[in-house]
Design an enzyme around this catalytic site. Structure first.
Site, PDB file in Angstrom:
ATOM      1  N   ASP A 124       0.754  -1.048   0.009  1.00 23.74           N
ATOM      2  CA  ASP A 124       0.053  -0.017   0.137  1.00 23.74           C
ATOM      3  C   ASP A 124       1.088   1.457   0.114  1.00 23.74           C
ATOM      4  O   ASP A 124       1.776   1.376   0.484  1.00 23.74           O
ATOM      5  CB  ASP A 124      -1.451  -0.003   1.393  1.00 23.74           C
ATOM      6  N   ASP A 139      -6.535  -1.614  -4.570  1.00 21.79           N
ATOM      7  CA  ASP A 139      -8.243  -0.467  -4.163  1.00 21.79           C
ATOM      8  C   ASP A 139      -8.829   0.352  -3.820  1.00 21.79           C
ATOM      9  O   ASP A 139     -10.225   0.319  -3.970  1.00 21.79           O
ATOM     10  CB  ASP A 139      -7.911  -0.117  -2.448  1.00 21.79           C
TER      11      ASP A 139
END
Length: 172
Positions: A124, A139
């Site tokens: 991330d 995402d």
């Protein structure tokens, strides 16, 4: 006529799967650059006070849910992806929104799945500073797909229900 519908549906499914593959590639390319260049630095501001790229390893699902339960997340992703692929070919009333939803959710799900298999965590890096969570391109695909799915259900299936009512009403 029926054969033409089947071949058109197959063509659309091929386009959706191709789009998913391209989005998956984009996700993996961004993560490659994050691992090569951002990981050693930690974080860099993109728009000061609003957006930064900040390297994080997520061992859970979205928003850190199910941390440490990687096999559960993998299983859910695989089952959901299989259902989406089957519905891509079998569902009769696709709209732009359902096709886009399919491409985005497959790309996002597989993008994070690749990370889980390669690294044991999801890479991330996108941090909108007023939002506590750090996320990635996959995402974003999953989130946008959820919005498009709601649009499909609210606006496109309404017509489907009206048509079903007319068909059943004609038989009475």
């Amino acid at each position: 006529m029926e054969q033409e519908k089947i071949s058109r549906k197959g063509f659309h499914a091929f386009i959706v799967l191709t789009a998913a593959a391209l989005l998956l590639a984009a996700d993996q390319v961004t993560k490659y650059f994050v691992l090569q260049y951002l990981k050693p630095m930690g974080a860099i501001p993109v728009i000061p006070g609003f957006l930064e790229f900040s390297y994080t390893e997520n061992t859970g699902a979205a928003f850190g849910l199910f941390k440490g339960h990687i096999w559960f997340v993998v299983l859910v992703t695989l089952v959901a992806s299989a259902v989406i692929i089957v519905l891509l070919f079998r569902y009769r009333n696709h709209s732009f929104f359902s096709y886009a939803t399919s491409a985005l959710i497959l790309a996002g799900g597989f993008g994070n799945l690749v990370d889980r298999f390669l690294y044991g965590y999801v890479v991330d890096f996108i941090h909108v500073l007023f939002f506590d969570y750090i996320f990635n391109f996959a995402d974003c695909c999953i989130t946008v797909s959820a919005v498009l799915f709601v649009i499909h259900v609210l606006f496109c299936t309404r017509e489907e229900k009206k048509e079903m009512g007319k068909t059943h009403g004609d038989q009475a």
